[in-house]
Motif scaffolding. Structure first.
Motif, PDB file in Angstrom:
ATOM      1  N   GLN A   1      57.789  -4.474  63.775  1.00  0.00           N
ATOM      2  CA  GLN A   1      58.754  -5.517  63.422  1.00  0.00           C
ATOM      3  C   GLN A   1      58.028  -6.855  63.278  1.00  0.00           C
ATOM      4  O   GLN A   1      58.031  -7.679  64.177  1.00  0.00           O
ATOM      5  CB  GLN A   1      59.844  -5.599  64.504  1.00  0.00           C
ATOM      6  CG  GLN A   1      60.581  -4.299  64.750  1.00  0.00           C
ATOM      7  CD  GLN A   1      61.453  -3.891  63.560  1.00  0.00           C
ATOM      8  OE1 GLN A   1      61.946  -4.750  62.838  1.00  0.00           O
ATOM      9  NE2 GLN A   1      61.625  -2.607  63.365  1.00  0.00           N
ATOM     10  N   THR A   2      57.357  -7.046  62.139  1.00  0.00           N
ATOM     11  CA  THR A   2      56.620  -8.278  61.918  1.00  0.00           C
ATOM     12  C   THR A   2      56.930  -8.834  60.541  1.00  0.00           C
ATOM     13  O   THR A   2      57.227  -8.093  59.597  1.00  0.00           O
ATOM     14  CB  THR A   2      55.101  -8.052  62.026  1.00  0.00           C
ATOM     15  OG1 THR A   2      54.692  -7.172  60.964  1.00  0.00           O
ATOM     16  CG2 THR A   2      54.716  -7.437  63.362  1.00  0.00           C
ATOM     17  N   ARG A   3      56.814 -10.140  60.424  1.00  0.00           N
ATOM     18  CA  ARG A   3      57.026 -10.806  59.137  1.00  0.00           C
ATOM     19  C   ARG A   3      55.957 -10.376  58.131  1.00  0.00           C
ATOM     20  O   ARG A   3      56.231 -10.187  56.950  1.00  0.00           O
ATOM     21  CB  ARG A   3      56.988 -12.318  59.333  1.00  0.00           C
ATOM     22  CG  ARG A   3      57.167 -13.138  58.054  1.00  0.00           C
ATOM     23  CD  ARG A   3      57.252 -14.621  58.373  1.00  0.00           C
ATOM     24  NE  ARG A   3      56.048 -15.075  59.067  1.00  0.00           N
ATOM     25  CZ  ARG A   3      54.943 -15.489  58.428  1.00  0.00           C
ATOM     26  NH1 ARG A   3      54.902 -15.492  57.118  1.00  0.00           N
ATOM     27  NH2 ARG A   3      53.887 -15.905  59.118  1.00  0.00           N
ATOM     28  N   GLU A   4      54.716 -10.207  58.629  1.00  0.00           N
ATOM     29  CA  GLU A   4      53.627  -9.824  57.738  1.00  0.00           C
ATOM     30  C   GLU A   4      53.866  -8.437  57.137  1.00  0.00           C
ATOM     31  O   GLU A   4      53.584  -8.206  55.952  1.00  0.00           O
ATOM     32  CB  GLU A   4      52.296  -9.819  58.500  1.00  0.00           C
ATOM     33  CG  GLU A   4      51.792 -11.187  58.893  1.00  0.00           C
ATOM     34  CD  GLU A   4      52.390 -11.679  60.206  1.00  0.00           C
ATOM     35  OE1 GLU A   4      52.017 -12.777  60.631  1.00  0.00           O
ATOM     36  OE2 GLU A   4      53.225 -10.948  60.793  1.00  0.00           O
ATOM     37  N   PHE A   5      54.424  -7.525  57.952  1.00  0.00           N
ATOM     38  CA  PHE A   5      54.710  -6.191  57.423  1.00  0.00           C
ATOM     39  C   PHE A   5      55.780  -6.271  56.342  1.00  0.00           C
ATOM     40  O   PHE A   5      55.671  -5.615  55.298  1.00  0.00           O
ATOM     41  CB  PHE A   5      55.167  -5.259  58.543  1.00  0.00           C
ATOM     42  CG  PHE A   5      55.466  -3.860  58.058  1.00  0.00           C
ATOM     43  CD1 PHE A   5      54.442  -2.944  57.898  1.00  0.00           C
ATOM     44  CD2 PHE A   5      56.764  -3.472  57.744  1.00  0.00           C
ATOM     45  CE1 PHE A   5      54.706  -1.661  57.429  1.00  0.00           C
ATOM     46  CE2 PHE A   5      57.032  -2.197  57.280  1.00  0.00           C
ATOM     47  CZ  PHE A   5      56.005  -1.291  57.126  1.00  0.00           C
ATOM     48  N   ASP A   6      56.804  -7.062  56.549  1.00  0.00           N
ATOM     49  CA  ASP A   6      57.863  -7.218  55.546  1.00  0.00           C
ATOM     50  C   ASP A   6      57.299  -7.785  54.240  1.00  0.00           C
ATOM     51  O   ASP A   6      57.683  -7.349  53.153  1.00  0.00           O
ATOM     52  CB  ASP A   6      58.972  -8.124  56.079  1.00  0.00           C
ATOM     53  CG  ASP A   6      59.782  -7.478  57.195  1.00  0.00           C
ATOM     54  OD1 ASP A   6      59.770  -6.229  57.281  1.00  0.00           O
ATOM     55  OD2 ASP A   6      60.417  -8.212  57.978  1.00  0.00           O
ATOM     56  N   GLN A   7      56.383  -8.752  54.356  1.00  0.00           N
ATOM     57  CA  GLN A   7      55.776  -9.330  53.158  1.00  0.00           C
ATOM     58  C   GLN A   7      54.941  -8.290  52.421  1.00  0.00           C
ATOM     59  O   GLN A   7      54.981  -8.220  51.192  1.00  0.00           O
ATOM     60  CB  GLN A   7      54.900 -10.528  53.549  1.00  0.00           C
ATOM     61  CG  GLN A   7      55.689 -11.737  54.027  1.00  0.00           C
ATOM     62  CD  GLN A   7      54.788 -12.857  54.512  1.00  0.00           C
ATOM     63  OE1 GLN A   7      53.596 -12.653  54.777  1.00  0.00           O
ATOM     64  NE2 GLN A   7      55.347 -14.050  54.645  1.00  0.00           N
TER      65      GLN A   7
END
Length: 454
Positions: A186-192
């Motif tokens: 659950q990370t912003r970098e993974f979503d990007q």
């Protein structure tokens, strides 16, 4: 012809079918995970960790086997996660995802032929198409064809029906699957990164873009006899069918390559890196998929004076902005001169590096200096390991063990936590060069690539 067990009779193209398949696989994997956790409740910490890794491996392998049956973008997403997932996912998961590259199940000709007929119409009668594919991938499979009028040997890259329309739903399914099975960070970098993969998928299924890119690279390389780019045949190409000339060659990792003379392997190795440098610093667009299946080598014969690299796939091309290109060039130039201060200064002005403490940057620069070791020389690099580079500045790739040394240095570096999730642009570039480095290591090349850089 492939064995019957290696042929997929029916392609699940409807969103409902694919949702049901993934939901079933996710449920089974999740149940196994819960059962494993329950049976480990009273175990020692060491035993729990052992069981956790075993269960994670089994869970990942099961999910990957189910994904492989669906074909299409969901498999391609898994392959991309295998390439770059080391920054997000457990090792057991990326190891399992890596096996997707070896799953070459073909779709039955009876399912492909109506699709081909629908795309080409009456033009199909002008071709003799081999029903047995010469290559299979996640988004398409390739069949040889002969134009009846003149005997021209061609290949048809046939996109699986329904693939383009399933991308967005497949992306959501894959993300949901990771979440349900507790594999999703659950990370912003993974979503990007996930959003970037989504854009790449849409570009890769657009054969008009790939045809134009193939023609553009053919133009780039028209005066360089070291490379062969297939010719696009517009007459038999559609948005879902890409037709091009058939180009012969042998796989990069074939036994025939290793029996070539050292000199021939050196030249092939230098050509493989030279094109990576041109892509990044001359043309500003790069083939980002380092899979060896995207390349062949055509060996010289009585009619040829040199071995040639056949470039097969231009579907994963990515452009880079000038700021990134200038900085990357400065980093490589610093590596060429083996200059720690220049390497540190080259990081200035790029957001990713600017947010890193100045006290950490020299340590990061040392990792980059090691990664660019092949560009240096005896004259300016006293840190070169003995025997890695000859007096003629030819770098021994097999002996260098460069990739392992870079990974070891990076893991021990003060900057290791900043390397954990680098910008996606750096993921593409680093993977491209890792691919080129691996190419030269596999063929045991000894290369002088300093001249290629300047």
């Amino acid at each position: 012809m492939p064995d019957e067990k290696d042929i997929l009779k029916n392609l699940k193209t409807s969103s409902l079918d694919r949702r049901i398949s993934i939901a079933k696989a996710s449920f089974v994997a999740g149940t196994r995970w819960a059962t494993s956790n329950a049976t480990s409740f009273f175990a020692s910490d060491e035993e729990k960790e052992k069981r956790r890794k075993k269960a994670l491996t089994e869970q990942a392998n099961y999910l990957v086997s189910e994904i492989g049956k669906l074909k299409g973008s969901i498999v391609k997403i898994g392959q991309m996660m295998a390439l770059y997932g080391e920054h997000f996912l457990p090792r057991e998961v990326t190891d399992a995802l890596n096996t997707l590259n070896n799953q070459t199940v073909a779709v039955d000709w009876q399912s492909i032929y109506p699709h081909l007929q629908n795309e080409l119409g009456a033009k199909l009668g002008e071709l003799e198409v081999d029903p047995s594919p010469i290559g299979t991938a996640s988004l398409a499979q390739v069949h040889r064809a002969t134009r009846k009028s003149d005997g021209l040997q061609m290949v048809l890259k046939i996109q699986y029906p329904g693939v383009a329309n399933a991308i967005d739903s497949d992306m959501n399914l894959f993300k949901q699957m990771l979440k349900i099975t507790n594999l999703l960070p659950q990370t912003r970098e993974f979503d990007q990164w996930f959003d970037e993969v989504r854009e790449m998928m849409h570009r890769e299924v657009d054969y008009n873009i790939e045809a134009a890119t193939t023609k553009r690279f053919a133009d780039y390389l028209k005066n360089d006899s070291r490379y062969i780019v297939p010719t696009i045949i517009d007459e038999f190409s559609t948005p879902l069918i890409l037709c091009m000339t058939y180009e012969e060659g042998i796989p990069v990792n074939s036994k025939e390559m290793l029996v070539l003379s050292q000199e021939r392997r050196n030249l092939i190795g230098e050509a493989s890196l030279d094109i990576a440098i041109k892509e990044l610093f001359v043309w500003g667009e790069m083939q980002t998929d380092p899979n060896f299946g995207n390349y062949l080598v055509r060996l010289a014969n009585n009619d040829q004076t040199q071995d040639q690299i056949v470039l097969l796939d231009f579907g994963a091309i990515r452009q880079f902005d000038q700021t990134l290109l200038d900085m990357s060039h400065a980093l490589l130039l610093a590596g060429y001169n083996h200059d720690l201060e220049a390497m540190t200064n080259a990081m200035h002005g790029y957001p990713f590096f600017d947010q890193i403490p100045s006290s950490v940057k020299p340590d990061m620069a040392r990792v980059f200096l090691l990664a660019t070791e092949p560009f240096s020389s005896h004259q300016n690099n006293p840190e070169l390991p003995e025997g890695v580079m000859g007096e003629d500045n030819r770098y021994d790739w097999k002996r260098s063990q460069l990739h392992q040394r870079v990974m070891q240095r990076a893991s021990k570096s003060m900057a290791s936590r900043y390397f954990s999730i680098p910008p996606k642009e750096f993921m593409f570039i680093s993977r491209k060069f890792i691919g080129a480095y691996t190419f030269m290591t596999v063929i045991e090349a000894k290369t002088n690539i300093r001249e290629a850089f300047v």
